[in-house]
Design a protein around this motif. Structure first.
Motif, mmCIF file in Angstrom:
data_model
loop_
_atom_site.group_PDB
_atom_site.id
_atom_site.type_symbol
_atom_site.label_atom_id
_atom_site.label_comp_id
_atom_site.label_asym_id
_atom_site.label_seq_id
_atom_site.Cartn_x
_atom_site.Cartn_y
_atom_site.Cartn_z
ATOM 1 N N VAL A 111 0.851 -1.195 0.000
ATOM 2 C CA VAL A 111 0.000 0.000 0.000
ATOM 3 C C VAL A 111 0.884 1.242 0.000
ATOM 4 O O VAL A 111 1.873 1.315 0.746
ATOM 5 C CB VAL A 111 -0.918 0.024 1.246
ATOM 6 N N ARG A 113 1.481 4.978 0.999
ATOM 7 C CA ARG A 113 1.028 5.909 2.054
ATOM 8 C C ARG A 113 1.973 7.106 2.117
ATOM 9 O O ARG A 113 3.173 6.967 1.808
ATOM 10 C CB ARG A 113 1.086 5.235 3.436
ATOM 11 N N ASP A 146 -8.246 4.977 7.960
ATOM 12 C CA ASP A 146 -9.102 4.367 6.934
ATOM 13 C C ASP A 146 -10.214 3.537 7.566
ATOM 14 O O ASP A 146 -11.363 3.571 7.108
ATOM 15 C CB ASP A 146 -8.264 3.475 6.005
ATOM 16 N N ARG A 156 -7.010 -0.035 -1.133
ATOM 17 C CA ARG A 156 -5.921 0.894 -1.477
ATOM 18 C C ARG A 156 -4.840 0.260 -2.348
ATOM 19 O O ARG A 156 -3.954 0.957 -2.836
ATOM 20 C CB ARG A 156 -5.230 1.378 -0.201
ATOM 21 N N GLU A 158 -2.948 -0.863 -5.367
ATOM 22 C CA GLU A 158 -3.114 -0.350 -6.739
ATOM 23 C C GLU A 158 -3.256 -1.474 -7.756
ATOM 24 O O GLU A 158 -3.870 -1.300 -8.815
ATOM 25 C CB GLU A 158 -1.904 0.528 -7.116
#
Ligand code: K1U
Ligand code: ZN
Length: 177
Positions: A111, A113, A146, A156, A158
């Motif tokens: 993820v 961030r 979240d 989240r 991709e």
């Protein structure tokens, strides 16, 4: 005595529900919930837990940190309850890192961030705190933030090819050490 709470798993509607602001942090029901969440997080070997994960639709989570195989330089941070948290700023700089989730057992994902964030929250005694968080602690805060907004880390990721089983994760991280 704290009670170990059952952790909701992905698919349970509580994880997607809207959450409520905590009006009175001193409410004994809230204080008992925080104690239950701390005990449940420790028992599950987590570094965070959010109220919806224990079936409470409230804007409350716990963030902790300790060195771990993927983040060996993560600082030690005592578990900290954060009530009505706000994300005041997030760095444009982002980093992809592995995440797990107590509500998504057996799965890890990469993820992206922000590496640096500014936050505000109430402590369990009702004091307003502002802080700047970096690296792994910033990641855990964003993951928990979240949760109180109905999002889970797979939302989240991709590329679904960056979702892997725990066994494959262990193989991947041991081969990149
Ligand atoms: O909210 C949760 O489900 C807790 C979650 C927090 C988290 C872990 C890793 C990256 C971001 C957020 C966990 O603690 S899952 C347990 C786990 O996989 C883990 C434990 C210690 C260090 C690293 C991962
Ligand atoms: Zn989670």
């Amino acid at each position: 005595m704290p009670i170990l709470r059952q952790i909701a798993q992905i698919g349970h509607p509580i994880l997607r529900r809207e959450t409520r602001i905590i009006e009175n942090p001193a409410d004994p029901v809230i204080q008992a919930l925080i104690d239950d969440m701390l005990a449940t997080m420790v028992e599950a070997n987590g570094v965070g837990i959010a109220a919806p994960q224990v079936h409470e639709p409230l804007r409350l989570f716990i963030v902790a940190s300790r060195p771990n195989p993927r983040y060996p330089h993560a600082p030690d941070m005592e578990p900290t309850a954060m009530l009505n948290p706000e994300l005041l700023l997030r760095s444009e700089e982002t980093e992809k890192g592995w995440e797990g989730c107590l509500s998504v057992p057996g799965i890890r994902g990469l993820v992206s961030r922000s590496t640096h964030i500014g936050v505000r929250y109430l402590t369990r005694t009702g004091t307003v705190r502002e802080a700047e968080l970096d690296g792994f602690i910033a990641r855990v805060f964003q993951h928990e933030f979240d949760h109180i907004n109905g999002l889970l880390f797979p939302d989240r990721v991709e590329d679904t090819r960056e979702l892997v089983s725990e066994r494959e994760y262990l193989r991947i991280v041991s081969s990149t050490e």
